[in-house]
Design a protein around this motif. Structure first.
Motif, PDB file in Angstrom:
ATOM      1  N   MET A 172       8.930 -10.497  -3.598  1.00  0.00           N
ATOM      2  CA  MET A 172       9.802  -9.187  -2.764  1.00  0.00           C
ATOM      3  C   MET A 172       8.991  -8.105  -3.011  1.00  0.00           C
ATOM      4  O   MET A 172       8.301  -7.665  -3.990  1.00  0.00           O
ATOM      5  CB  MET A 172      11.203  -9.194  -3.508  1.00  0.00           C
TER       6      MET A 172
ATOM      7  N   HIS B  37       0.798  -1.136  -0.051  1.00  0.00           N
ATOM      8  CA  HIS B  37      -0.158  -0.119  -0.033  1.00  0.00           C
ATOM      9  C   HIS B  37       0.973   1.190  -0.087  1.00  0.00           C
ATOM     10  O   HIS B  37       1.808   1.244   0.952  1.00  0.00           O
ATOM     11  CB  HIS B  37      -0.928   0.014   1.070  1.00  0.00           C
TER      12      HIS B  37
ATOM     13  N   ILE C 209       9.870  -8.139   9.372  1.00  0.00           N
ATOM     14  CA  ILE C 209      10.388  -7.431   8.354  1.00  0.00           C
ATOM     15  C   ILE C 209      11.565  -6.551   8.456  1.00  0.00           C
ATOM     16  O   ILE C 209      12.121  -5.842   7.579  1.00  0.00           O
ATOM     17  CB  ILE C 209       9.195  -6.787   7.434  1.00  0.00           C
TER      18      ILE C 209
ATOM     19  N   MET D 265      -6.166 -11.451   0.885  1.00  0.00           N
ATOM     20  CA  MET D 265      -5.290 -11.210   1.998  1.00  0.00           C
ATOM     21  C   MET D 265      -5.870 -11.890   3.090  1.00  0.00           C
ATOM     22  O   MET D 265      -6.918 -11.653   3.652  1.00  0.00           O
ATOM     23  CB  MET D 265      -5.263  -9.683   2.321  1.00  0.00           C
TER      24      MET D 265
ATOM     25  N   ARG E 202      12.004 -10.320   3.518  1.00  0.00           N
ATOM     26  CA  ARG E 202      13.334 -10.265   3.647  1.00  0.00           C
ATOM     27  C   ARG E 202      14.123 -11.220   2.952  1.00  0.00           C
ATOM     28  O   ARG E 202      15.141 -11.884   3.195  1.00  0.00           O
ATOM     29  CB  ARG E 202      13.669 -10.674   5.111  1.00  0.00           C
TER      30      ARG E 202
ATOM     31  N   ARG F  12       9.423  -4.559  -0.791  1.00  0.00           N
ATOM     32  CA  ARG F  12      10.349  -3.576  -0.585  1.00  0.00           C
ATOM     33  C   ARG F  12      11.724  -3.469  -1.688  1.00  0.00           C
ATOM     34  O   ARG F  12      11.973  -2.489  -2.035  1.00  0.00           O
ATOM     35  CB  ARG F  12      10.682  -3.193   0.704  1.00  0.00           C
TER      36      ARG F  12
ATOM     37  N   ARG G 100      -2.957 -15.261   0.503  1.00  0.00           N
ATOM     38  CA  ARG G 100      -1.729 -14.861   1.356  1.00  0.00           C
ATOM     39  C   ARG G 100      -2.121 -15.607   2.600  1.00  0.00           C
ATOM     40  O   ARG G 100      -3.014 -15.003   3.438  1.00  0.00           O
ATOM     41  CB  ARG G 100      -1.554 -13.251   1.515  1.00  0.00           C
TER      42      ARG G 100
HETATM   43  N1  FMN Z   1       1.310  -6.682   2.429  1.00  0.00           N
HETATM   44  C1  FMN Z   1      -0.054  -6.791   2.061  1.00  0.00           C
HETATM   45  O1  FMN Z   1      -0.448  -8.022   2.071  1.00  0.00           O
HETATM   46  N2  FMN Z   1      -0.663  -5.738   1.748  1.00  0.00           N
HETATM   47  C2  FMN Z   1      -0.631  -4.456   1.831  1.00  0.00           C
HETATM   48  O2  FMN Z   1      -1.295  -3.514   1.653  1.00  0.00           O
HETATM   49  C3  FMN Z   1       0.761  -4.267   2.303  1.00  0.00           C
HETATM   50  N3  FMN Z   1       1.286  -2.868   2.300  1.00  0.00           N
HETATM   51  C4  FMN Z   1       2.528  -2.682   2.512  1.00  0.00           C
HETATM   52  C5  FMN Z   1       3.177  -1.509   2.500  1.00  0.00           C
HETATM   53  C6  FMN Z   1       4.369  -1.061   2.727  1.00  0.00           C
HETATM   54  C7  FMN Z   1       4.696   0.219   2.717  1.00  0.00           C
HETATM   55  C8  FMN Z   1       5.213  -2.290   2.923  1.00  0.00           C
HETATM   56  C9  FMN Z   1       6.746  -1.804   3.060  1.00  0.00           C
HETATM   57  C10 FMN Z   1       4.629  -3.335   3.171  1.00  0.00           C
HETATM   58  C11 FMN Z   1       3.341  -3.734   2.731  1.00  0.00           C
HETATM   59  N4  FMN Z   1       2.789  -5.039   2.953  1.00  0.00           N
HETATM   60  C12 FMN Z   1       1.814  -5.221   2.597  1.00  0.00           C
HETATM   61  C13 FMN Z   1       4.087  -6.211   3.309  1.00  0.00           C
HETATM   62  C14 FMN Z   1       4.797  -6.650   2.371  1.00  0.00           C
HETATM   63  O3  FMN Z   1       3.885  -7.313   1.079  1.00  0.00           O
HETATM   64  C15 FMN Z   1       5.645  -7.534   2.535  1.00  0.00           C
HETATM   65  O4  FMN Z   1       5.232  -8.843   3.184  1.00  0.00           O
HETATM   66  C16 FMN Z   1       6.805  -7.040   3.569  1.00  0.00           C
HETATM   67  O5  FMN Z   1       7.048  -5.786   3.083  1.00  0.00           O
HETATM   68  C17 FMN Z   1       7.977  -8.076   3.834  1.00  0.00           C
HETATM   69  O6  FMN Z   1       8.535  -8.324   2.755  1.00  0.00           O
HETATM   70  P1  FMN Z   1       9.771  -7.519   1.719  1.00  0.00           P
HETATM   71  O7  FMN Z   1      10.910  -7.805   2.739  1.00  0.00           O
HETATM   72  O8  FMN Z   1       9.974  -8.477   0.584  1.00  0.00           O
HETATM   73  O9  FMN Z   1       9.647  -6.262   1.837  1.00  0.00           O
END
Ligand code: FMN
Length: 694
Positions: free
Chosen positions: A309, A26, A259, A161, A288, A311, A214
């Protein structure tokens, strides 16, 4: 390169071109119709970068499911038209695009919240209303309608979700679900809602539509599910029509970090692998995973079929193509700091990325090729300077970067040696490689003076000379004793400390230093010696997954029978006794960032750091630090060493005086412009913005 990541995946009715997926985030752009152009540009950039499939941030299926008032929706014809901008952008560059349907349940920041049972979450102010059976049935229909509209808008599928403690998770687990009707009780009943949603979505959207779910593979909360229950849910969801199972880790309210940067890479992948054994649809790993070696290893070893992934795609839109072309060392790696993404989300600000200020600003921060290449001097090789040099060179300017020390990276060299912050190494590595690739002339060990600058006739001089730690010498008696040092002297290995240490100043750096001094997996810098610390290719070793789990109390048993996968955390014997002190009254660390501050506070608590607030520092002697405590009493903290983390001061000697009119145009950026708390987000953005405009 990475053959398993680049093997296409046949889903029967369609094929994914590789195994790499951008996870749902988001960003804030989805909440306002007038931002859909920007949202489309954001997705287009990532699609161009080669990703096989992208998932949008969560969109609520109805008003009760809003995360915040007037969040993003997919309820009307107008919504369909807005979303079409996004789906067209993705398809133009041959990526699949999935809309996530997220009903926040009791996590919604709005008064209409509902849940399985009327129990308020510890992280939100609104008590939910218990959903009636009619309410549940209507919500199932809302999901189906939302999915159907998503299909009309051109989405290739939806993600439902079901993790992170949102509505469906609130039914799946006993943590919230205390119902006694057919939606509560045993796992068959608790999963009924989620299964009904999947069935209804499949029916509404048809067979040629991707449905991701998810799934919370480990809840990490009290009364959370055990692995057998998670497997039961996974099987039922497969049966109900899910195409791909995605991984969710922990509820938002869990007191286990999931995270942040101190979570080791791929820390949860074995739970994903456990589920994969029991289902026949593709299974996706998440959280991560930020570099191709890690991702390839997961798919190659059969732990998962795909890698999500999130971020890492903010940090580098072209991650996938770089991996494909064997340029992993040119990936701008996500350092999992959360400072510009999730922290912004919680502050109701648009997400972006600390290491990539273009993220979500694709149409606003544009690096246009210059028609008139200019001679640009950048003074200072910290992240502000490197960012400026990078963008200026990218645009075609002729750039010389001067650094007084023998190493680039500035304060990030201190950050990377803090246990749990090893990822900061990657940013230095990225910039050094990019600068070299772009032909930036780098002059290390070069202290620039005004005369030299004038002689060299630069068109632009970007002053990024950063900060020096504020010294207490002359302000506090005893501050010049040999056992008193700045954080820079400690973290560069120049000075070492004894077994008891007082840390003066409890801002971000004071916390970092306290963690360095107490964490058992930290590297003793005085043993490594300054030489190694000056080597930019030195990458400190991160904590292992098993050590990390023991420290936080997460099971290593993939077939875990303990609720939510929680176990008793190990009792930590800190390697030093540390006092962390601040002058202001109140809780230490209250100014730390929202999504990571609690992890730092938990660390210093579990590592026995004695917290002193409201302290007035009287003097330092060979016995220790004398303070007047917040009750007005004089107290001696007996310590061997004192580390001063009392802020920093800008270095601005090279800026011309007001009234002088040097030939070059001067620009001041980063810490040199404003020292305050160290702020890498602003430093990197400053550098990019200045360089984008010259
Ligand atoms: N996960 C969701 O399932 N729905 C969301 O709307 C959602 N919004 C996020 C917004 C931001 C700014 C961030 C950083 C993460 C969000 N996440 C959301 C979680 C990510 O999908 C992910 O699980 C989390 O960032 C860890 O994975 P990464 O290390 O690859 O970033």
């Amino acid at each position: 390169h990475y053959p398993h990541l680049f093997e296409p995946l046949d889903l029967g009715f369609t094929t994914l071109k590789n195994r790499l997926v951008m996870g749902s985030m988001h960003t804030g752009l989805e909440d306002r119709f007038y931002n859909y152009g920007k949202l489309a540009a954001y997705f287009a950039e990532r699609a161009k970068g080669g990703v096989a499939m992208m998932i949008t941030g969560g969109i609520a299926p109805n008003r009760e499911g809003w995360l915040s008032p007037v969040g993003g929706t997919m309820n009307t014809k107008a919504d369909v038209i807005n979303h079409q901008r996004v789906t067209r952008a993705a398809h133009k560059y041959d990526s699949k695009i999935i809309m996530q349907i997220l009903h926040s349940g009791r996590y919604g920041y709005q008064p209409f919240v509902v849940s399985s049972s009327p129990i308020k979450s510890p992280i939100s102010p609104f008590k939910p209303r218990k959903m009636s059976i009619k309410n549940i049935e209507q919500t199932v229909k809302d999901y189906a309608r939302c999915a159907k509209l998503a299909k009309q808008a051109g989405y290739d599928g939806v993600e439902i979700m079901g993790s992170e403690g949102y509505l469906l998770n609130q039914f799946l687990s006993r943590h919230v679900n205390k119902r006694t009707d057919e939606y509560g009780g045993d796992i068959q009943n608790r999963m009924k809602f989620a299964v009904d949603v999947v069935k209804a979505v499949r029916e509404a959207a048809g067979e040629d539509f991707i449905i991701l779910f998810r799934l919370s593979v480990i809840d990490l909360v009290k009364d959370g599910n055990v692995m057998d229950e998670v497997i039961t849910v996974a099987k039922a969801l497969e049966e109900a029509g899910v195409t791909i199972m995605n991984t969710g880790i922990g509820w938002h309210e869990a007191r286990i970090p999931t995270i942040v940067t101190s979570v080791p890479r791929a820390a949860f992948v074995d739970f994903t692998a456990e589920i994969k054994k029991h289902i026949n649809i593709p299974m996706m790993a998440a959280n991560r995973i930020n570099m191709p070696e890690t991702a390839e290893e997961i798919v190659a070893s059969g732990q998962a079929d795909m890698i999500q992934m999130a971020r890492p795609f903010l940090a580098d839109a072209h991650w996938v193509n770089k991996a494909k072309n064997g340029q992993a060392d040119r990936i701008n790696t996500c350092i999992a700091c959360n400072q510009a993404c999730l922290d912004h989300t919680f502050a109701n600000k648009r997400s972006t990325c600390l290491v990539n200020p273009q993220a979500c600003y694709e149409t606003e921060l544009v690096y246009k090729k210059t028609k008139k290449p200019k001679k640009v001097a950048v003074i200072g090789g910290g992240v502000a300077g490197m960012s400026a040099a990078h963008v200026a060179a990218l645009r075609g300017h002729k750039v010389t970067l001067f650094e007084a020390k023998d190493i680039l990276g500035g304060q990030f060299n201190y950050a990377k040696v803090i246990p749990g912050k090893e990822e900061f190494f990657e940013t230095i590595r990225y910039y050094i490689n990019e600068l070299e690739h772009l032909g930036v002339e780098i002059k290390l060990n070069t202290k620039v003076d005004k005369a030299m600058l004038e002689k060299a006739k630069f068109h632009h001089v970007i002053v990024a000379t950063g900060v020096v730690p504020r010294s207490l010498a002359g302000k506090l008696e005893g501050a010049d004793l040999p056992q008193v040092m700045s954080y820079a002297e400690l973290l560069s290995g120049e000075k070492s400390v004894g077994d008891t240490v007082a840390v003066i100043g409890a801002g971000g750096i004071g916390f970092d230093v306290s963690e360095y001094l107490t964490a058992k997996h930290g590297q003793p810098l005085d043993e490594l010696g300054p030489e190694l610390l000056k080597d930019p290719s030195y990458r400190p070793k991160a904590q292992s997954v098993s050590e990390w789990r023991e420290e936080w109390g997460v099971t290593s048993d993939t077939d875990y029978q303990t609720e939510g996968g929680l176990i008793k955390p190990e009792a930590i014997k800190p390697i030093r006794q540390v006092y962390l002190m601040q002058r202001t009254k109140g809780r230490l660390g209250s100014g730390l960032n929202k999504t990571s501050g609690w992890v730092h506070r938990a660390h210093i608590k579990s590592h026995g750091v004695i917290q002193v607030s409201g302290a007035q520092y009287d003097k330092i002697t060979n016995e220790g630090v004398w303070i007047t405590n917040n009750q007005g009493q004089t107290q001696l903290l007996r310590v061997d060493s004192v580390v001063v983390c009392a802020g920093q001061e800008s270095v601005v000697e090279l800026m011309p005086n007001v009234g002088d009119a040097p030939d070059a145009q001067y620009h001041l950026i980063g810490g040199a412009k404003l020292a305050a708390e160290l702020d890498a987000k602003r430093a990197i953005r400053d550098g990019a913005e200045v360089a984008a405009a010259i």
